[in-house]
Design a protein around this motif. Sequence first.
Motif: not given
Length: 225
Positions: A148, A150, A154-159, A162, A195-197
């Motif tokens: 991962y 950061f 990156g894509e906005k994903i809830k922590l 993750i 993944q880019k977060i």
Amino acid sequence: MLHMILTETALEMIPSEYDRDPIVKKWIQKFNNAARLLDTSLHHHLLAKLKNSEKRGRPDILHHFLLDTLGSPANFAGEIKIYFHTKSALYSVSSDMRCPRDYHRFKALMVQLLEVGNIPKKKPYFIRRETENFTHWITSNFHENNVYQFTANGEKIKLKHISDTIVQSTEDSAVLIGGFQKGHFSATINKLPGQKIALPDRGYDSWVVVNRVLTFYEQSKKILK
């Protein structure tokens, strides 16, 4: 196991061509060895002359990172491993290390690390320079689904999602957080599989990201209830 990695950390010695700079000499006379570390708070006039200056001269970011990760409930529970990566090497950090809280003592320790390679000079090490290339180390130790990175791009994903995914995985996971003030990861880091977060709403300082990641991980792991 979660591997926290401060990546492209802005940690380096003052370039040798500036050893005779009068301002550099003044700060070394005042702060001794600690002032040999490139630091924007002391060497702003130098950074204006250096290439890629926005990603250099911020040892305080590493200081925050080590204090936050080493002092975390996840570390005390033995549930994380800690690393930092510079433009020249990857360093592993013992979970038992006591990071100096005084910033000048910390900087002097980092000067010793850059000169010697390990802290202390003989085993057991609290900080050890790894011999493996960073890209090879990442690709050989982690599946791309468990890396991962950061980044503001990156894509906005809830922590929460993750952290739950990391805890549920049977394999180790790596979290890469930038160790510099401004800018983006280099092409080498961007090319790493994974993944880019991005955190929602805006970009945040690295220590904010570190603490948010740790808090959600500790909750998912039920270290903090």
